[in-house]
Scaffold this active site. Structure first.
Site, PDB file in Angstrom:
ATOM      1  N   SER A 105       0.833 -12.025  -5.697  1.00 23.62           N
ATOM      2  CA  SER A 105      -0.638 -12.467  -5.245  1.00 23.62           C
ATOM      3  C   SER A 105       0.170 -11.434  -4.135  1.00 23.62           C
ATOM      4  CB  SER A 105      -0.477 -13.793  -4.565  1.00 23.62           C
ATOM      5  OG  SER A 105      -1.969 -13.912  -4.106  1.00 23.62           O
TER       6      SER A 105
ATOM      7  N   ASP B 157      -5.997 -15.112 -14.576  1.00 18.99           N
ATOM      8  CA  ASP B 157      -6.084 -14.468 -13.219  1.00 18.99           C
ATOM      9  C   ASP B 157      -7.651 -14.950 -13.327  1.00 18.99           C
ATOM     10  OD1 ASP B 157      -5.390 -14.074 -10.658  1.00 18.99           O
ATOM     11  OD2 ASP B 157      -3.240 -13.586 -11.484  1.00 18.99           O
TER      12      ASP B 157
ATOM     13  N   HIS C  75      -3.575 -18.067 -11.744  1.00 20.31           N
ATOM     14  CA  HIS C  75      -2.954 -17.223 -10.165  1.00 20.31           C
ATOM     15  C   HIS C  75      -1.458 -17.684 -10.216  1.00 20.31           C
ATOM     16  CE1 HIS C  75      -2.780 -13.802  -7.278  1.00 20.31           C
ATOM     17  NE2 HIS C  75      -3.252 -15.296  -6.516  1.00 20.31           N
TER      18      HIS C  75
END
Length: 362
Positions: free
Chosen positions: A45, A140, A174
């Site tokens: 991320s 995601d 995610h």
């Protein structure tokens, strides 16, 4: 009371609060000088974006990268709106605008080359010899696959396809996928480590470094060292970095002062810092077991929450610094100083200011 004395007392109180909550990590030390080599980076991320930034800006130092749910270099171009609508789907106000090619790769390549010509980052030709490992979970919802595909195409401008692995079939949300810890694979939520029966840390390390010995399947053989990040960036909490960072040091590397060992920098994602989840990322992301059996030193720098960055993300959209993606950026330069300490490189005493235009840096 003099201002300096007050500031020192406040810093001491902060350190006491930090060390009282970290158990085995209570002893905070200075980062030891070592002689490791073969530097690589990875991240999830915001940590994925930070790993890309660091690899591109310091391409002469880094040899490879593993990126999970990240995007192209300088994707946000200093804009929170772009960061949260084109480079991710994280805006609470504006609709997500992610689509194939939506990060405008051609523009980002021009900017990369321009920064390099200005001396603000290393020449991107250095990327040609890197090994890059990419993973985008097929479900995601935060950094959807078109962003990661744009990252793949960005890298393809600078390196051959044979240098890149791109995994995109794993049904992961995610999170950093592991094979033995975390939430269900399709779950979205803290600590953003998901048990997908897939060892992402091991896969990326083996792609970057080549075949490795099997990971340690027993208790950790090394130890986690807590060190002062403030040595590398004065008043780090003003710049979105924590006062304390962490280093996983296998015994073999400690005994040799890093000689014959390799250095990997693992950037946590948003809400994966010590204040948010304790040492969960350090203990369970999967890097340390591979470090034990393969003479790898793992550096875990720490971001921290500040008013414009409440989720302790790394600076990939200029919340702290207009130069955030350049070698001279506050966080970038601080981590490079840590890397220099661990690789025995004498850091540069000064850095020439960038001449980037305001509309490109802010």
């Amino acid at each position: 009371m003099p201002l300096l004395m007050l500031m020192l007392m406040l810093m001491l109180m902060l350190l006491l609060m930090l060390t009282s909550t970290t158990g085995a990590l209570a002893q905070v030390e200075l980062l030891p000088p070592m002689a490791a080599g073969q530097v690589s980076v990875s991240g999830l991320s915001s940590g994925g974006y930070m790993a890309v930034q660091f690899e591109v800006a310091f391409s002469a130092t880094v040899r490879g990268a593993g990126i999970i749910a990240g995007g192209p270099y300088f994707c946000a171009q200093g804009s929170v709106y772009t960061a949260t609508t084109r480079c991710s789907c994280t805006s609470d106000i504006f609709a997500c605008r992610v689509h194939p090619g939506g990060t405008r790769i051609a523009d980002l390549i021009v900017l990369t080359d321009w920064f390099a010509a200005d001396g603000a980052i290393d020449p991107p030709e250095g990327l040609a010899s890197h090994k890059v490992w990419l993973l985008s979970g097929s479900v995601d919802s935060v950094v959807p696959q078109p962003v990661m595909t744009d990252l793949y195409n960005y890298y393809r401008h600078y390196m051959a396809a044979s240098q890149i692995v791109y995994r995109r079939m794993l049904p992961a949300e995610h999170a950093l996928p592991t094979d033995q810890y975390g939430n269900p694979c399709a779950h979205l939520g803290s600590p953003y480590l998901n048990n997908c029966t897939y060892d992402a840390a091991g896969q990326l390390l083996q792609w970057i470094y080549g075949p490795l010995l099997p990971r340690n399947s027993g208790p950790p053989a090394g130890h986690v060292l807590a060190f002062l990040q403030s040595e590398f960036l004065p008043f780090p909490t003003l710049h979105g970095m924590a006062t304390v960072g962490y280093l996983y040091l296998p015994k073999s590397c400690e005994d040799s002062a890093g000689a014959g060992c390799r250095l990997h920098v693992a950037f946590h994602g948003c809400l994966q810092d010590i204040d948010s989840i304790g040492t969960t990322f350090i203990d369970h992301a999967g890097y340390n077991a591979w470090a034990d059996s393969n003479r790898l030193i793992i550096l875990y720098p720490q971001a921290s929450a500040i008013a414009p960055n409440p989720e302790a993300c790394w600076d990939w959209f200029a919340y702290d610094d207009a130069r955030y993606a350049l070698k001279s950026g506050h966080q970038m330069a601080a981590i490079k100083r840590m890397v220099d300490r661990l690789t025995g490189v004498q850091p540069a005493t000064s850095t020439s200011p960038s001449r980037c235009r305001p509309d490109r840096c802010i």
